[in-house]
Enzyme design. Structure first.
Site, PDB file in Angstrom:
ATOM      1  N   SER A 223       0.843  -1.199   0.000  1.00 32.14           N
ATOM      2  CA  SER A 223       0.000   0.000   0.000  1.00 32.14           C
ATOM      3  C   SER A 223       0.875   1.244   0.000  1.00 32.14           C
ATOM      4  O   SER A 223       2.003   1.234   0.513  1.00 32.14           O
ATOM      5  CB  SER A 223      -0.888   0.023   1.241  1.00 32.14           C
ATOM      6  OG  SER A 223      -0.113   0.298   2.401  1.00 32.14           O
ATOM      7  N   ASP A 224       0.364   2.329  -0.576  1.00 30.66           N
ATOM      8  CA  ASP A 224       0.999   3.612  -0.311  1.00 30.66           C
ATOM      9  C   ASP A 224       0.836   3.896   1.183  1.00 30.66           C
ATOM     10  O   ASP A 224      -0.061   3.370   1.848  1.00 30.66           O
ATOM     11  CB  ASP A 224       0.361   4.712  -1.161  1.00 30.66           C
ATOM     12  CG  ASP A 224       1.310   5.883  -1.392  1.00 30.66           C
ATOM     13  OD1 ASP A 224       2.288   6.022  -0.624  1.00 30.66           O
ATOM     14  OD2 ASP A 224       1.085   6.665  -2.336  1.00 30.66           O
ATOM     15  N   TRP A 225       1.722   4.731   1.709  1.00 33.30           N
ATOM     16  CA  TRP A 225       1.822   4.904   3.163  1.00 33.30           C
ATOM     17  C   TRP A 225       0.539   5.541   3.708  1.00 33.30           C
ATOM     18  O   TRP A 225       0.196   6.675   3.366  1.00 33.30           O
ATOM     19  CB  TRP A 225       3.054   5.744   3.492  1.00 33.30           C
ATOM     20  CG  TRP A 225       4.288   4.941   3.768  1.00 33.30           C
ATOM     21  CD1 TRP A 225       5.082   5.038   4.866  1.00 33.30           C
ATOM     22  CD2 TRP A 225       4.878   3.902   2.967  1.00 33.30           C
ATOM     23  NE1 TRP A 225       6.114   4.135   4.807  1.00 33.30           N
ATOM     24  CE2 TRP A 225       6.018   3.427   3.647  1.00 33.30           C
ATOM     25  CE3 TRP A 225       4.559   3.325   1.749  1.00 33.30           C
ATOM     26  CZ2 TRP A 225       6.825   2.408   3.157  1.00 33.30           C
ATOM     27  CZ3 TRP A 225       5.363   2.308   1.238  1.00 33.30           C
ATOM     28  CH2 TRP A 225       6.483   1.863   1.940  1.00 33.30           C
ATOM     29  N   GLY A 226      -0.152   4.790   4.543  1.00 35.00           N
ATOM     30  CA  GLY A 226      -1.386   5.276   5.145  1.00 35.00           C
ATOM     31  C   GLY A 226      -2.604   5.152   4.248  1.00 35.00           C
ATOM     32  O   GLY A 226      -3.674   5.674   4.589  1.00 35.00           O
ATOM     33  N   ALA A 227      -2.483   4.450   3.126  1.00 36.80           N
ATOM     34  CA  ALA A 227      -3.602   4.364   2.189  1.00 36.80           C
ATOM     35  C   ALA A 227      -4.693   3.408   2.658  1.00 36.80           C
ATOM     36  O   ALA A 227      -5.834   3.511   2.213  1.00 36.80           O
ATOM     37  CB  ALA A 227      -3.094   3.933   0.806  1.00 36.80           C
TER      38      ALA A 227
END
Length: 806
Positions: A223-227
């Protein structure tokens, strides 16, 4: 590499809780370790133009390469591969296993704020450049990451925007670069923040089909960070790894969901298997080694310098370039970017170079017998910048830099350290930490009203010699991790200072909640008179033999986290360029930008050079081009409009949370061709220091799969050796389908001595003559005749022929 059987045996050793634990990061940049499997933690790092490592600390320097737009401008897969090898070596030096690059999103609108980190408007060109970088990085035993999957082509409302794009355009345009990366063997794919078709990409079915099922991607989807923001979001789908950690929305919720039969344990096993396969590839499993031990590339700085020169795009030239050093006595180097160039874009991709060669320094080194004078012209910065040497000194000493302290709730000091910049994104946390303090002694060089700023969230203050300039509580109003951790908003105030009288500037922010801990201490000198600064630059230009003017964008106009609202150069730069052009007929204008900007004076510039964000060797590479030591070999990877108003596709702002790609297949040069209007400079455009004649072309025949070869004979008719990028485009005017007017199908770069002819061999692949059938959900070929055109850009095609496919 780890076999499926070996991976299955390892997975069997773990209980459910330990397997699930591996599927969320152990911290911000590392995956979990598992001693029972001989699995160490794997380290990930941002890295499109350099490998930062796991800390935002200016003392931990990295080699800074030119921006990805510059790599695409090379039209040279071999040199892009060398850049990949340099990135791999840098990663190994910093203990990094996974580099979060390349960014394969497209330049759909020139307003996109993150274009510097992407390659091109063209899906085919973006794909081959991305594939070359993947092969270069992974050839060094380090994983590359194809991101952001998919349709993350703008920054406005990027965490929540719902992109609506037709199935055919999605397949032929936006997924195409990712498919090329998978064909190149990429080991990691990153899912994007946005939604597509109403579904968040972390949970989107596109991660399964086509990524894993149809294309056969066998690596890790991170995942993209915090997605991943909802419990179990993506857990039953194609997502494999949630970042960052250690807290996350899977964990205990996923364990419970498996036990309740809501998520099959086989789905967890598959994710763990993919993670182990990645670990095997990068040497993170016991008794495993990287697939190809990285040979340290010779001369990494030399590669950076060569790329900076080779990617420069000569847009116009009346013979002013190359300069002839033997005929020069004085050169005026003009503009703030000439002394402090932009060498990288803003946001999560930033690294800290040990040293940057400015255009001024590069020219002084290249012209030892010539007087090279610097004239800054009017300022361009919209906000104060972080305090750094030589302006900032550590209080109580004469050391360049700032003092950082961590204080407890009573104001007592917990620790102190010396830093080189007022931008402190990750101050060291200690027990009892309550407040971060950044302080500097500043000796004003100019009298007048100075602007100071403090950036961060929560309760903050800024004082100058004890006088409060900023004070208040500033509540966080965004979830965007870039705004929270990398570029928090700046709160400013003004103070009148006397020249030469030292002042102590202190910024404080209290820590608390989930507001991050970044803090910045910034300052800007008094605003001068722009008209007088322009006039002074014009006078210096008139007194010189030649003027080199460097104009460009700022971090406010090109950065992750926001799109642009205008393509105009910031500040009074257009006025500066016009004044210098009027004063000096031998002026070279250099554009220091990561994406398109308006150049309303372009027709009056004797020489116009696009230098992108050139990395730490930017000034040396520029000097090589200006003096003729190197040829400007770049070609535009994106069409440059004359004005924003005339741009066919430009919308980046969602309506009601949705951004509809109404143009379908027609973006970039395809959109310009369909509109029948002329841009400032066409996709593929770029001049060299010689001239080329296109003499003949032979196309085909097409094979059973539709692929064919185009042979183009070109001749160097100039006085210098040179390199030409021969581009081949296809047309299908009598098609039963909607098609672009013209589309790029291939290219070949050739070199020749003066007077010599050379044959460019361009291989056109099957996909260039195929289309995605929405009805049949597959690739199909329309039999018949395609027109083949060859030339120098999408708008300058000199030869034509036909080829028939079956």
């Amino acid at each position: 590499m780890l076999t499926d059987h070996e991976a299955a045996r390892l997975v069997e050793k773990l209980g459910l809780e330990r397997k699930v634990r591996l599927l969320t990061g152990a911290d911000t940049w590392r995956t979990g370790a598992e001693t029972a499997l001989g699995l160490r933690a794997m380290t990930l790092s941002d890295g499109p133009a350099g490998v930062r490592g796991t800390a935002w600390d200016e003392r931990l320097t990295s080699l800074l390469l030119p921006s990805p737009t510059a790599l695409a401008a090379l039209w040279d897969e071999a040199l892009v591969g060398e850049v990949g090898a340099v990135l791999a070596a840098e990663a190994r030096r910093k203990g990094v296993d996974v580099v979060l690059a390349p960014t394969l999103n497209l330049h759909r609108s020139p307003l996109g704020g993150r274009h510097f980190e992407c390659f091109s408007e063209d899906p085919w060109l973006a794909g081959i450049v991305g594939a070359a970088l993947v092969r270069g990085v992974q050839g060094g035993g380090v994983a590359a990451t194809a991101k952001h999957f998919v349709a993350n082509d703008a920054e406005t409302e990027r965490l929540t925007v719902d992109v609506r794009v037709g199935e055919r355009a999605l397949r032929e345009v936006y997924l195409a670069p990712f498919e090329a990366a998978v064909e190149a063997g990429v080991w990691v794919v990153m899912s994007a923040y946005n939604r597509v078709g109403g579904v968040a990409m972390a949970a989107n079915g596109l991660l399964r089909e086509p990524l894993k099922a149809e294309w056969g991607f066998d690596g890790v989807v991170v995942s993209d960070w915090g997605a991943v923001r909802e419990p179990l979001e993506g857990a039953a789908g194609g997502l494999d790894l949630v970042m960052p950690g250690p807290d996350g929305p899977w964990g205990e919720a996923l364990v419970a969901a498996v036990r309740e039969g809501l998520v099959p344990e086989s789905a967890v096993d598959e994710k763990v298997t993919r993670l182990l396969r990645l670990a095997s590839r990068v040497g993170a499993l016991e008794d495993s080694a990287p697939s190809a031990p990285p040979p340290p590339p010779p001369g990494a700085r030399a590669v950076a310098r060569r790329v900076a020169a080779s990617s420069a795009v000569l847009l116009r030239n009346d013979g002013t370039l190359p300069l002839r050093p033997g005929r020069l006595r004085t050169v005026a180097v003009i503009g703030p970017h000439a002394v402090r160039p932009r060498v990288q874009g803003g946001g999560s991709a930033e690294v800290f170079p040990e040293r940057v060669v400015s255009p001024l320094e590069g020219l002084r080194a290249a012209l030892p017998g010539v007087r090279v004078v610097a004239v800054p012209g009017p300022g361009v910065l919209e906000e104060p910048v972080p305090l750094d040497p030589p302006l900032a000194r550590r209080p109580g000493t004469d050391e360049p830099g700032v003092r950082v302290r961590m204080l407890d709730a009573a104001g007592g000091e917990l620790y102190e350290e010396h830093r080189l910049s007022g931008r402190i994104l990750e101050p060291r946390l200690v027990a009892g930490a309550h407040t971060v303090e950044v302080a500097a002694r500043l000796v004003p060089e100019e009298a007048g009203v100075w602007t100071f700023g403090v950036a961060g969230w929560g309760r903050m203050s800024l004082t100058v010699d004890g006088r409060a300039v900023v004070e208040g509580v500033f509540a966080r109003d965004t979830d965007d991790p870039t705004a929270v951790h990398v570029k928090p908003p700046l709160r400013t105030g003004r103070v009148r200072l006397a020249a030469g009288r030292p002042v102590e500037v202190v910024a404080r922010r209290e820590l608390g909640g989930d507001d991050g801990r970044a803090v910045m201490l910034c300052a800007a000198p008094p605003e001068g008179d722009p008209a007088e600064a322009v006039a002074a630059a014009a006078r210096a230009a008139a007194a010189a033999d030649v003027a080199v003017l460097v104009a460009g964008t700022t971090e406010e106009s090109e950065s992750e986290g926001r799109d642009r609202s205008t393509l105009a150069l910031p500040g009074s730069q257009d006025a500066l360029v016009r004044a210098v052009l009027g004063a000096q007929p031998r002026t070279v204008v250099c554009v220091n930008a990561g994406g398109p900007v308006e150049l309303p004076w372009r027709g009056a510039a004797p020489a116009l050079l696009l230098t992108w964000f050139g990395g730490q060797e930017a000034g040396a590479g520029l000097a090589d081009v200006l003096t003729g030591a190197a040829e400007p070999g770049g070609r535009l990877p994106t069409t440059w409009p004359a004005s924003l108003e005339g741009t066919p596709v430009r919308e980046t702002r969602p309506t009601g949370g949705r951004l509809v790609y109404e143009e379908g297949l027609h973006l970039g040069h395809r959109a310009w061709l369909r509109a029948g209007t002329e841009p400032a400079f066409w996709f593929g455009h770029g001049l060299g220091y010689t001239r080329w004649a296109y003499e003949s072309m032979e196309a085909g025949p097409a094979g059973d799969g539709g692929a064919f070869t185009v042979r183009v004979r070109v001749r160097n008719t100039g006085e210098r050796p040179g390199r030409e990028v021969v581009q081949v485009y296809l047309e299908r005017p009598e098609s039963a389908l909607e098609r672009p007017v013209r589309w790029l199908a291939g290219y070949a770069a050739v070199e020749a001595e003066p007077g010599a002819a050379v044959e460019a061999v361009v291989r056109v692949g099957t996909r260039a003559v195929e289309h995605w059938s929405v009805e049949e959900h597959g690739w199909r070929r329309e039999p018949g005749v395609f027109m083949v055109r060859a030339g120098r850009s999408a708008g300058d095609l000199r030869l034509r022929g036909t080829v028939e496919t079956r």
